[in-house]
Design a protein around this motif. Structure first.
Motif, PDB file in Angstrom:
ATOM      1  N   VAL A  29       1.519   2.386   1.167  1.00 42.07           N
ATOM      2  CA  VAL A  29       2.108   2.904  -0.069  1.00 42.07           C
ATOM      3  C   VAL A  29       1.822   4.401  -0.111  1.00 42.07           C
ATOM      4  O   VAL A  29       0.703   4.834   0.173  1.00 42.07           O
ATOM      5  N   ILE A  30       2.847   5.176  -0.465  1.00 48.43           N
ATOM      6  CA  ILE A  30       2.748   6.631  -0.493  1.00 48.43           C
ATOM      7  C   ILE A  30       2.951   7.109  -1.931  1.00 48.43           C
ATOM      8  O   ILE A  30       3.888   6.670  -2.608  1.00 48.43           O
ATOM      9  N   TYR A  31       2.068   8.018  -2.380  1.00 47.73           N
ATOM     10  CA  TYR A  31       2.034   8.446  -3.791  1.00 47.73           C
ATOM     11  C   TYR A  31       2.194   9.948  -3.947  1.00 47.73           C
ATOM     12  O   TYR A  31       1.816  10.726  -3.071  1.00 47.73           O
ATOM     13  N   SER A  32       2.661  10.357  -5.114  1.00 41.99           N
ATOM     14  CA  SER A  32       2.845  11.770  -5.428  1.00 41.99           C
ATOM     15  C   SER A  32       1.552  12.466  -5.852  1.00 41.99           C
ATOM     16  O   SER A  32       1.465  13.689  -5.767  1.00 41.99           O
ATOM     17  N   ASP A  33       0.548  11.706  -6.286  1.00 48.91           N
ATOM     18  CA  ASP A  33      -0.745  12.300  -6.647  1.00 48.91           C
ATOM     19  C   ASP A  33      -1.823  11.219  -6.664  1.00 48.91           C
ATOM     20  O   ASP A  33      -1.523  10.024  -6.581  1.00 48.91           O
ATOM     21  N   SER A  34      -3.057  11.645  -6.758  1.00 47.96           N
ATOM     22  CA  SER A  34      -4.179  10.693  -6.699  1.00 47.96           C
ATOM     23  C   SER A  34      -4.227   9.788  -7.928  1.00 47.96           C
ATOM     24  O   SER A  34      -4.638   8.625  -7.824  1.00 47.96           O
ATOM     25  N   THR A  57      -0.257  20.835  -5.171  1.00 48.95           N
ATOM     26  CA  THR A  57      -0.950  21.065  -3.900  1.00 48.95           C
ATOM     27  C   THR A  57      -0.070  20.580  -2.748  1.00 48.95           C
ATOM     28  O   THR A  57       1.023  20.069  -2.963  1.00 48.95           O
ATOM     29  N   ASP A  58      -0.572  20.708  -1.539  1.00 49.40           N
ATOM     30  CA  ASP A  58       0.135  20.252  -0.338  1.00 49.40           C
ATOM     31  C   ASP A  58      -0.236  18.824   0.042  1.00 49.40           C
ATOM     32  O   ASP A  58       0.165  18.340   1.103  1.00 49.40           O
ATOM     33  N   ASN A  59      -1.004  18.123  -0.790  1.00 53.37           N
ATOM     34  CA  ASN A  59      -1.478  16.774  -0.468  1.00 53.37           C
ATOM     35  C   ASN A  59      -0.482  15.702  -0.891  1.00 53.37           C
ATOM     36  O   ASN A  59       0.093  15.768  -1.978  1.00 53.37           O
ATOM     37  N   ILE A  60      -0.315  14.713  -0.020  1.00 57.82           N
ATOM     38  CA  ILE A  60       0.422  13.497  -0.337  1.00 57.82           C
ATOM     39  C   ILE A  60      -0.564  12.350  -0.116  1.00 57.82           C
ATOM     40  O   ILE A  60      -1.306  12.329   0.864  1.00 57.82           O
ATOM     41  N   TYR A  61      -0.573  11.370  -1.014  1.00 59.30           N
ATOM     42  CA  TYR A  61      -1.613  10.337  -1.056  1.00 59.30           C
ATOM     43  C   TYR A  61      -1.108   8.999  -0.529  1.00 59.30           C
ATOM     44  O   TYR A  61       0.043   8.633  -0.736  1.00 59.30           O
ATOM     45  N   PHE A  62      -1.999   8.276   0.145  1.00 60.33           N
ATOM     46  CA  PHE A  62      -1.655   7.034   0.825  1.00 60.33           C
ATOM     47  C   PHE A  62      -2.661   5.934   0.507  1.00 60.33           C
ATOM     48  O   PHE A  62      -3.838   6.210   0.259  1.00 60.33           O
ATOM     49  N   LYS A  63      -2.167   4.705   0.568  1.00 62.78           N
ATOM     50  CA  LYS A  63      -3.008   3.506   0.558  1.00 62.78           C
ATOM     51  C   LYS A  63      -2.500   2.615   1.677  1.00 62.78           C
ATOM     52  O   LYS A  63      -1.296   2.386   1.796  1.00 62.78           O
ATOM     53  N   ILE A  64      -3.405   2.132   2.518  1.00 60.46           N
ATOM     54  CA  ILE A  64      -3.040   1.192   3.568  1.00 60.46           C
ATOM     55  C   ILE A  64      -3.849  -0.079   3.360  1.00 60.46           C
ATOM     56  O   ILE A  64      -5.079  -0.037   3.262  1.00 60.46           O
ATOM     57  N   THR A  65      -3.154  -1.211   3.282  1.00 63.34           N
ATOM     58  CA  THR A  65      -3.795  -2.516   3.181  1.00 63.34           C
ATOM     59  C   THR A  65      -3.581  -3.247   4.495  1.00 63.34           C
ATOM     60  O   THR A  65      -2.447  -3.416   4.939  1.00 63.34           O
ATOM     61  N   ASN A  66      -4.665  -3.672   5.109  1.00 65.70           N
ATOM     62  CA  ASN A  66      -4.614  -4.390   6.380  1.00 65.70           C
ATOM     63  C   ASN A  66      -4.109  -5.807   6.138  1.00 65.70           C
ATOM     64  O   ASN A  66      -4.736  -6.588   5.438  1.00 65.70           O
ATOM     65  N   ASN A  67      -2.972  -6.158   6.727  1.00 65.22           N
ATOM     66  CA  ASN A  67      -2.405  -7.508   6.625  1.00 65.22           C
ATOM     67  C   ASN A  67      -2.500  -8.261   7.951  1.00 65.22           C
ATOM     68  O   ASN A  67      -1.872  -9.304   8.114  1.00 65.22           O
ATOM     69  N   SER A  68      -3.274  -7.740   8.903  1.00 66.60           N
ATOM     70  CA  SER A  68      -3.294  -8.300  10.256  1.00 66.60           C
ATOM     71  C   SER A  68      -4.090  -9.597  10.357  1.00 66.60           C
ATOM     72  O   SER A  68      -3.931 -10.330  11.333  1.00 66.60           O
TER      73      SER A  68
END
Length: 105
Positions: A24-29, A78-89
């Motif tokens: 998931v990619i977000y515009s801010d924290s 700012t130049d930051n883009i925020y991410f969340k990665i959930t492991n589904n493996s």
């Protein structure tokens, strides 16, 4: 959870993951924090700050077609883009992700 310095605004080209996961990619924290309890099967609310999300069933590359723009909404911007990665493996493994983008500003 992490952030990448991608620019204040731009366009995603593609994203690659080496295992099953939910990105998931977000515009801010704050958007990432506010979205932390949402399940993978629930669509984000409009205006929530979720820019894009991709579910990988295994190692693969997802092309953003049509293109998906990104932007930072922090104040100041700012130049930051925020991410969340959930492991589904199903195994305890580190997920490696690669994202290609075109920085506009």
């Amino acid at each position: 959870d992490f952030s990448l310095v991608l620019g204040k605004t731009g366009t995603f080209v593609d994203i690659t993951a080496d295992a099953a996961c939910w990105v998931v990619i977000y515009s801010d924290s704050n958007a990432r924090t506010n979205d932390s309890s949402r399940s993978q099967s629930t669509a984000p609310d409009n205006g929530s700050g979720v820019l894009a999300e991709v579910v990988f069933s295994g190692a693969n590359t997802y092309r953003f077609t049509p293109t998906t723009n990104f932007h930072n909404t922090e104040n100041p911007i700012t130049d930051n883009i925020y991410f969340k990665i959930t492991n589904n493996s199903g195994s305890n493994t580190t997920i490696t992700m690669d994202i290609r983008n075109i920085k506009l500003y």
